[in-house]
Each structure stands twice: as structure tokens, then as C-alpha cells.
Design a protein around this motif. Structure first.
Motif, PDB file in Angstrom:
ATOM      1  N   UNK A   1       0.858  -1.184   0.000  1.00 34.94           N
ATOM      2  CA  UNK A   1       0.000   0.000   0.000  1.00 34.94           C
ATOM      3  C   UNK A   1       0.891   1.231   0.000  1.00 34.94           C
ATOM      4  N   UNK A   2       0.635   2.150  -0.925  1.00 34.06           N
ATOM      5  CA  UNK A   2       1.426   3.370  -1.047  1.00 34.06           C
ATOM      6  C   UNK A   2       0.504   4.571  -1.018  1.00 34.06           C
ATOM      7  N   UNK A   3       0.898   5.575  -0.269  1.00 33.51           N
ATOM      8  CA  UNK A   3       0.118   6.809  -0.151  1.00 33.51           C
ATOM      9  C   UNK A   3       0.980   7.974  -0.636  1.00 33.51           C
ATOM     10  N   UNK A   4       0.439   8.767  -1.536  1.00 35.13           N
ATOM     11  CA  UNK A   4       1.112   9.992  -1.983  1.00 35.13           C
ATOM     12  C   UNK A   4       0.137  11.137  -1.734  1.00 35.13           C
ATOM     13  N   UNK A   5       0.448  11.953  -0.732  1.00 36.44           N
ATOM     14  CA  UNK A   5      -0.454  12.995  -0.273  1.00 36.44           C
ATOM     15  C   UNK A   5      -0.048  14.321  -0.901  1.00 36.44           C
ATOM     16  N   UNK A   6      -0.987  14.948  -1.593  1.00 36.09           N
ATOM     17  CA  UNK A   6      -0.729  16.269  -2.152  1.00 36.09           C
ATOM     18  C   UNK A   6      -0.742  17.286  -1.013  1.00 36.09           C
ATOM     19  N   UNK A   7       0.231  18.175  -1.011  1.00 38.18           N
ATOM     20  CA  UNK A   7       0.383  19.106   0.104  1.00 38.18           C
ATOM     21  C   UNK A   7      -0.688  20.190   0.119  1.00 38.18           C
ATOM     22  N   UNK A   8      -1.199  20.553  -1.055  1.00 39.60           N
ATOM     23  CA  UNK A   8      -2.277  21.533  -1.104  1.00 39.60           C
ATOM     24  C   UNK A   8      -3.248  21.157  -2.213  1.00 39.60           C
ATOM     25  N   UNK A   9      -4.509  21.547  -2.057  1.00 41.20           N
ATOM     26  CA  UNK A   9      -5.517  21.242  -3.069  1.00 41.20           C
ATOM     27  C   UNK A   9      -5.309  22.089  -4.318  1.00 41.20           C
ATOM     28  N   UNK A  10      -4.940  23.357  -4.134  1.00 42.64           N
ATOM     29  CA  UNK A  10      -4.835  24.258  -5.275  1.00 42.64           C
ATOM     30  C   UNK A  10      -3.428  24.255  -5.878  1.00 42.64           C
ATOM     31  N   UNK A  11      -3.382  24.721  -7.109  1.00 43.36           N
ATOM     32  CA  UNK A  11      -2.103  24.905  -7.787  1.00 43.36           C
ATOM     33  C   UNK A  11      -1.295  25.965  -7.057  1.00 43.36           C
ATOM     34  N   UNK A  12      -0.036  25.718  -6.849  1.00 42.49           N
ATOM     35  CA  UNK A  12       0.826  26.664  -6.143  1.00 42.49           C
ATOM     36  C   UNK A  12       1.733  27.397  -7.125  1.00 42.49           C
ATOM     37  N   UNK A  13       1.930  28.688  -6.882  1.00 43.37           N
ATOM     38  CA  UNK A  13       2.773  29.519  -7.722  1.00 43.37           C
ATOM     39  C   UNK A  13       3.942  30.045  -6.898  1.00 43.37           C
ATOM     40  N   UNK A  14       5.152  29.927  -7.423  1.00 43.85           N
ATOM     41  CA  UNK A  14       6.319  30.471  -6.730  1.00 43.85           C
ATOM     42  C   UNK A  14       6.217  31.982  -6.634  1.00 43.85           C
ATOM     43  N   UNK A  15       6.598  32.514  -5.492  1.00 41.90           N
ATOM     44  CA  UNK A  15       6.589  33.966  -5.329  1.00 41.90           C
ATOM     45  C   UNK A  15       7.629  34.619  -6.227  1.00 41.90           C
ATOM     46  N   UNK A  16       7.425  35.879  -6.587  1.00 46.52           N
ATOM     47  CA  UNK A  16       8.396  36.575  -7.443  1.00 46.52           C
ATOM     48  C   UNK A  16       9.648  36.960  -6.653  1.00 46.52           C
ATOM     49  N   UNK A  17      10.764  37.095  -7.349  1.00 44.67           N
ATOM     50  CA  UNK A  17      11.998  37.577  -6.702  1.00 44.67           C
ATOM     51  C   UNK A  17      11.921  39.099  -6.652  1.00 44.67           C
ATOM     52  N   UNK A  18      11.079  39.573  -5.762  1.00 45.19           N
ATOM     53  CA  UNK A  18      10.766  40.998  -5.663  1.00 45.19           C
ATOM     54  C   UNK A  18      11.025  41.429  -4.227  1.00 45.19           C
ATOM     55  N   UNK A  19      12.125  42.112  -3.992  1.00 42.25           N
ATOM     56  CA  UNK A  19      12.501  42.503  -2.632  1.00 42.25           C
ATOM     57  C   UNK A  19      11.534  43.511  -2.024  1.00 42.25           C
ATOM     58  N   UNK A  20      10.711  44.149  -2.843  1.00 44.85           N
ATOM     59  CA  UNK A  20       9.744  45.116  -2.337  1.00 44.85           C
ATOM     60  C   UNK A  20       8.422  44.466  -1.938  1.00 44.85           C
ATOM     61  N   UNK A  21       8.264  43.173  -2.210  1.00 46.29           N
ATOM     62  CA  UNK A  21       7.018  42.462  -1.946  1.00 46.29           C
ATOM     63  C   UNK A  21       7.155  41.655  -0.662  1.00 46.29           C
ATOM     64  N   UNK A  22       6.268  41.911   0.292  1.00 50.14           N
ATOM     65  CA  UNK A  22       6.298  41.207   1.572  1.00 50.14           C
ATOM     66  C   UNK A  22       4.892  40.835   2.020  1.00 50.14           C
ATOM     67  N   UNK A  23       4.841  39.846   2.904  1.00 53.84           N
ATOM     68  CA  UNK A  23       3.625  39.633   3.677  1.00 53.84           C
ATOM     69  C   UNK A  23       3.965  40.073   5.093  1.00 53.84           C
ATOM     70  N   UNK A  24       3.195  41.023   5.605  1.00 48.60           N
ATOM     71  CA  UNK A  24       3.476  41.617   6.910  1.00 48.60           C
ATOM     72  C   UNK A  24       2.614  40.928   7.963  1.00 48.60           C
ATOM     73  N   UNK A  25       3.263  40.367   8.969  1.00 43.68           N
ATOM     74  CA  UNK A  25       2.572  39.714  10.073  1.00 43.68           C
ATOM     75  C   UNK A  25       2.357  40.722  11.192  1.00 43.68           C
ATOM     76  N   UNK A  26       1.137  40.798  11.694  1.00 37.94           N
ATOM     77  CA  UNK A  26       0.831  41.679  12.824  1.00 37.94           C
ATOM     78  C   UNK A  26       0.957  40.864  14.108  1.00 37.94           C
ATOM     79  N   UNK A  27       1.897  41.240  14.954  1.00 36.00           N
ATOM     80  CA  UNK A  27       2.203  40.465  16.155  1.00 36.00           C
ATOM     81  C   UNK A  27       1.523  41.013  17.402  1.00 36.00           C
ATOM     82  N   UNK A  28       0.779  42.104  17.267  1.00 34.39           N
ATOM     83  CA  UNK A  28       0.121  42.697  18.420  1.00 34.39           C
ATOM     84  C   UNK A  28       0.952  43.807  19.036  1.00 34.39           C
TER      85      UNK A  28
END
Length: 253
Positions: free
Chosen positions: A117-144
Motif C-alpha cells: 500500500x502506497x500513499x502519496x499525499x498532495x500538500x495543497x488542493x490548489x495549484x501553487x505559484x512560486x513567489x516573485x523575486x521581488x525585494x519590495x514584496x512582503x507579507x506583513x505579520x501583525x504580532x500585536x
């Protein structure tokens, strides 16, 4: 530093569609180990007595492996036993239970039986896209308390995102929520986005860590921002103008 290996999933939580048909097990395993030969070998009882191997080949019905670390109880402790083997890459996790672990006659390599028995689990349901090499692009986390933390977008899907951030900059653990984060680029920022951490792994540098996150109770506007961001990056990459990807992202209008 020890090689990075990933633990198995609980069988009761695995979608039946991830089980590979018996006639395709050999072909699927050869394909997966070509992507990710490094694997973790785990005790069936969940005792945490794991060790790392490199899967070299499948020969005469046997999986041939080279140990990268020694089992906690020594090699003699696993001879003849059944173990769970897990190999994980950026897109999927291959997992199987195999029995009759043996040392090869050369005293260096190991073998185990080809799984039934072999299981191959997809990590995400949707298609994933690599982020751009853009130093000006960030995701900002709000820590409180007014604190914020910049993170890099490694990849993004319509409902999930892989973030890279400084190790020890904040607590990063599976199940933790990050509220009111946002995409940011000079002059532009998205609305607030809530995330829940689904998996954690080391970053490429020793002082970095990566968190795989899923949208938490997203609004229609959040879903729009996520979908348009992924689509904008993908379309710009295909068109050969990735440096201008943000022009069609909804929050950059």
C-alpha cells in the motif's frame, strides 16, 4: 546538522484518493524517489525512534536504502521489523509501511520489502505559484501591540501561502493563528488577512524558518486578493515580465 525528515500522517486523516493503485506502486515510487531520495524511517508505535535514509533504488522487489543517521537503538534493533517510510518534497508526501528491514550483505546499505500500500499525499488542493523575486514584496505579520514582522512569500495558492521569516522573531508552531496580516508593496497594501499555521519547516538559511499557512475564515475580499495575487504572478511569469507582476493584483489598483 541532522538531515530534515518529516513525520507520517495519521491514516484515519488521509483521503482515500491518495492511495495509489497496486499496479502503479512501483512506477509511482520510482518517480517520487527521483524527486526526493531523502526519507525518514519511523517506528510503527509512534515512539519517535526515527532515522534518515537515502532511497537509492528498487531492485528485485526490494527498496534499497543508504542510512544517513543511525537508528536510536542501533541497526540491530530494526532487523526484521516493520517501519513507516516517509519522503517529502515541495508538492507531495510519499508514505508507506514496509516490513522485513535488513542490512545488505555489504554491511552498509539496507533493504525492505516493496510495500503493498502506497500513499502519496498532495500538500495543497490548489495549484501553487512560486513567489516573485521581488525585494519590495512582503507579507506583513501583525504580532500585536503595534509590532509587525516582514516575511517573504515563497509560494502562494488560492487558499494558502508559504512564508519565510527570521528564526526566533516570533513563535511559530502548527495551529497558531496570525490575525490581520497583509500583502505589502511600496504605495500599496491589501486588506487584513487571517492565517493559521498548518506546517513548519527549516528555511534554507540557518537563521530562517518557513511556515505553511492556510486562510482562516476568509472574506470575499480576502479570497479575491489571494486569487488575484497568485494569478498576477503566474501570468506575469508566463508572459516574461515577472518584474511587473503587481500591475494586475487587485490590491495594487
Amino acid at each position: 546538522m541532522s538531515p530534515t525528515i518529516y513525520p507520517p500522517e495519521f491514516l484515519e486523516k488521509i483521503d482515500p484518493k491518495f492511495h495509489i493503485e497496486k499496479g502503479s506502486i512501483l512506477k509511482t515510487m520510482l518517480r517520487e524517489i527521483a524527486k526526493t531520495p531523502l526519507a525518514g524511517v519511523y517506528a510503527v508505535d509512534g515512539s519517535g525512534k526515527e532515522f534518515a535514509v537515502t532511497i537509492l533504488d528498487i531492485y528485485k522487489g526490494l527498496v534499497v536504502m543508504k542510512p544517513e543517521t543511525e537508528p536510536p537503538g542501533g541497526f540491530s534493533s530494526i532487523i526484521g521489523t516493520s517501519q513507516i517510510v516517509v519522503a517529502c518534497n515541495g508538492n507531495s508526501k510519499m508514505q508507506f509501511l514496509s516490513n522485513d528491514f535488513r542490512m545488505h550483505e555489504d554491511g552498509v546499505l539496507m533493504t525492505c520489502a516493496l510495500p503493498q500500500d502506497l500513499i502519496v499525499i498532495q500538500r495543497r488542493k490548489e495549484f501553487r505559484t512560486l513567489g516573485p523575486s521581488d525585494e519590495d514584496f512582503n507579507f506583513v505579520l501583525s504580532l500585536g501591540a503595534g509590532q509587525e514582522l516582514l516575511s517573504r512569500v515563497i509560494d502562494i495558492s488560492d487558499h494558502g501561502i508559504l512564508l519565510d521569516l527570521r528564526l526566533d522573531a516570533t513563535e511559530v508552531e502548527v495551529g497558531r493563528y496570525w490575525h490581520s496580516g497583509y500583502f505589502e508593496r511600496p504605495k500599496f497594501r491589501s486588506g487584513g488577512i487571517d492565517l493559521i499555521i498548518r506546517n513548519v519547516r527549516p528555511g534554507r538559511a540557518l537563521d530562517r524558518i518557513r511556515a505553511g499557512c492556510e486562510l482562516y475564515n476568509p472574506s470575499k475580499n480576502v479570497l479575491k486578493d489571494f486569487e488575484s495575487t497568485r494569478t498576477a504572478i503566474e501570468n506575469a511569469r508566463v508572459a516574461g515580465r515577472i518584474n511587473r507582476w503587481y500591475l494586475s493584483a487587485s490590491w495594487c489598483e
